[in-house]
Design a protein around this motif. Structure first.
Motif, PDB file in Angstrom:
ATOM      1  N   THR A 182       0.864  -1.170   0.000  1.00 30.56           N
ATOM      2  CA  THR A 182       0.000   0.000   0.000  1.00 30.56           C
ATOM      3  C   THR A 182       0.906   1.226   0.000  1.00 30.56           C
ATOM      4  OG1 THR A 182      -0.108   0.079   2.417  1.00 30.56           O
ATOM      5  CG2 THR A 182      -1.803  -1.227   1.264  1.00 30.56           C
ATOM      6  N   PHE A 183       0.331   2.423   0.144  1.00 28.13           N
ATOM      7  CA  PHE A 183       1.148   3.638   0.097  1.00 28.13           C
ATOM      8  C   PHE A 183       0.608   4.672   1.072  1.00 28.13           C
ATOM      9  CE2 PHE A 183      -2.174   3.618  -2.994  1.00 28.13           C
ATOM     10  CZ  PHE A 183      -2.646   4.920  -3.132  1.00 28.13           C
ATOM     11  N   SER A 184       1.508   5.472   1.610  1.00 32.42           N
ATOM     12  CA  SER A 184       1.139   6.442   2.638  1.00 32.42           C
ATOM     13  C   SER A 184       0.454   7.659   2.033  1.00 32.42           C
ATOM     14  CB  SER A 184       2.380   6.881   3.420  1.00 32.42           C
ATOM     15  OG  SER A 184       3.068   7.901   2.713  1.00 32.42           O
ATOM     16  N   ASN A 185      -0.100   8.502   2.901  1.00 31.63           N
ATOM     17  CA  ASN A 185      -0.778   9.724   2.458  1.00 31.63           C
ATOM     18  C   ASN A 185       0.192  10.756   1.890  1.00 31.63           C
ATOM     19  OD1 ASN A 185       0.184   9.915   5.210  1.00 31.63           O
ATOM     20  ND2 ASN A 185      -0.832  11.902   5.319  1.00 31.63           N
ATOM     21  N   HIS A 186       1.491  10.494   1.959  1.00 30.75           N
ATOM     22  CA  HIS A 186       2.474  11.385   1.349  1.00 30.75           C
ATOM     23  C   HIS A 186       2.645  11.106  -0.145  1.00 30.75           C
ATOM     24  CE1 HIS A 186       4.311  11.965   5.585  1.00 30.75           C
ATOM     25  NE2 HIS A 186       3.473  12.933   5.297  1.00 30.75           N
ATOM     26  N   PHE A 187       1.881  10.133  -0.635  1.00 31.07           N
ATOM     27  CA  PHE A 187       1.922   9.803  -2.056  1.00 31.07           C
ATOM     28  C   PHE A 187       0.545   9.948  -2.689  1.00 31.07           C
ATOM     29  CE2 PHE A 187       5.753   7.550  -0.719  1.00 31.07           C
ATOM     30  CZ  PHE A 187       6.620   7.871  -1.756  1.00 31.07           C
ATOM     31  N   THR A 188       0.573  10.331  -3.959  1.00 35.48           N
ATOM     32  CA  THR A 188      -0.620  10.296  -4.796  1.00 35.48           C
ATOM     33  C   THR A 188      -0.417   9.198  -5.828  1.00 35.48           C
ATOM     34  OG1 THR A 188      -0.982  12.684  -4.544  1.00 35.48           O
ATOM     35  CG2 THR A 188      -2.068  11.592  -6.403  1.00 35.48           C
ATOM     36  N   ARG A 189      -1.356   8.262  -5.870  1.00 39.63           N
ATOM     37  CA  ARG A 189      -1.290   7.194  -6.868  1.00 39.63           C
ATOM     38  C   ARG A 189      -2.057   7.631  -8.115  1.00 39.63           C
ATOM     39  NH1 ARG A 189      -4.345   1.879  -5.396  1.00 39.63           N
ATOM     40  NH2 ARG A 189      -6.111   3.175  -6.038  1.00 39.63           N
ATOM     41  N   ILE A 190      -1.413   7.474  -9.267  1.00 43.97           N
ATOM     42  CA  ILE A 190      -2.047   7.828 -10.535  1.00 43.97           C
ATOM     43  C   ILE A 190      -2.079   6.598 -11.427  1.00 43.97           C
ATOM     44  CG2 ILE A 190      -1.959   9.329 -12.559  1.00 43.97           C
ATOM     45  CD1 ILE A 190      -0.327  11.315 -10.914  1.00 43.97           C
ATOM     46  N   ARG A 191      -3.244   6.323 -11.969  1.00 36.26           N
ATOM     47  CA  ARG A 191      -3.384   5.245 -12.951  1.00 36.26           C
ATOM     48  C   ARG A 191      -3.714   5.876 -14.298  1.00 36.26           C
ATOM     49  NH1 ARG A 191      -6.448   0.771  -9.051  1.00 36.26           N
ATOM     50  NH2 ARG A 191      -4.492   0.033  -8.091  1.00 36.26           N
ATOM     51  N   PHE A 192      -2.816   5.679 -15.250  1.00 36.99           N
ATOM     52  CA  PHE A 192      -2.941   6.335 -16.547  1.00 36.99           C
ATOM     53  C   PHE A 192      -3.766   5.510 -17.524  1.00 36.99           C
ATOM     54  CE2 PHE A 192       0.912   8.357 -14.855  1.00 36.99           C
ATOM     55  CZ  PHE A 192       0.590   9.685 -15.078  1.00 36.99           C
ATOM     56  N   ARG A 193      -4.268   6.175 -18.523  1.00 36.40           N
ATOM     57  CA  ARG A 193      -4.990   5.521 -19.615  1.00 36.40           C
ATOM     58  C   ARG A 193      -3.934   4.906 -20.546  1.00 36.40           C
ATOM     59  NH1 ARG A 193      -8.832  10.218 -21.801  1.00 36.40           N
ATOM     60  NH2 ARG A 193      -9.521   8.515 -23.191  1.00 36.40           N
TER      61      ARG A 193
END
Length: 240
Positions: free
Chosen positions: A130-141
């Motif tokens: 998982t990832f902390s709130n210090h990261f934004t996860r982006i899923r690209f097209r």
């Protein structure tokens, strides 16, 4: 070894700058609001390339039986995700919302003023992450853009200090808000050219990885030899 690594890093930086602005084999160019780019390319906002954006979750607790949470120290300034050491936190509710998948892009939205904006691509792990709130996860097209191309753009922007310039400064840390990130304009080659660019840069990355691994191995050998000499396990014969 250090010189070889530094030279290869400079080569990669120069290649990224050239390939992401001039492309491969172009002779016709056009002027745009973000500079001169090949005629067949487009200028796009980051948000137009995205399927999903999600921030991570905060956790100040530790749990050896919990789940791995990627944090700021797991990402290097040159885009590598390092999982040699990691923290486990209690499994949150709706944990599947934060489970990383192969190809997920991670943007370090909050860090010190000098480090905010570090980015990486998750390429799988032997365990759920998982990832902390210090990261934004982006899923690209994936029919529009390769995450590797965005990573290269972000590495160049980070080196130029762009993310520092748009970050909001707080005591001890800085943050880049998602709304500003999504408005970012980038030059975008057609997908086949993106793939060629990614392949070229991947070759340099593999060379860097080999050099860094060799440096690490030599370091371990040197440390072991020094330990043997200091403890008397290995002796040096001194000639008269």
């Amino acid at each position: 070894m250090e010189e070889s690594i530094a030279k290869t890093e400079r080569l990669k930086s120069g290649l990224m700058q050239k390939l992401l602005t001039k492309g491969i084999g172009h002779k016709e160019f056009k002027d745009t609001e973000i500079g001169r780019i090949p005629k067949g390319w487009e200028v796009v906002r980051l948000e137009s390339l995205i399927n999903e954006v999600k921030n991570g979750f905060a956790s100040g607790k530790r749990d050896e039986n919990g789940i791995v949470q990627i944090r700021m120290n797991n990402v290097t300034t040159d885009g590598l995700l390092i999982l040699d050491s990691y923290l486990k936190v209690p499994v949150p509710d709706n944990v599947n919302d934060w489970i990383l998948e192969d190809g997920d892009f991670l943007f370090n939205n909050t860090n010190s003023y000098d480090l905010v904006g570090k980015s990486t691509i998750f390429k799988g792990a032997p365990f759920p992450c998982t990832f902390s709130n210090h990261f934004t996860r982006i899923r690209f097209r994936n029919n529009l853009v390769l995450p590797e191309i965005i990573l290269c753009h972000f590495l160049l922007l980070w080196k130029k200090g762009y993310f520092k310039s748009v970050a909001i400064r707080h005591v001890g840390q800085s943050a880049v808000h998602t709304k500003y990130l999504l408005k970012l304009k980038l030059p975008l080659p057609p997908l086949p050219e993106q793939q060629k660019i990614a392949e070229i840069l991947s070759t340099v990355d593999k060379r860097l990885e080999l050099l860094r691994d060799k440096k690490e191995r030599l370091g371990r050998i040197k440390k072991g030899l020094m330990n043997d000499l200091l403890t008397g396990k290995r002796r040096v014969r001194l000639e008269a």
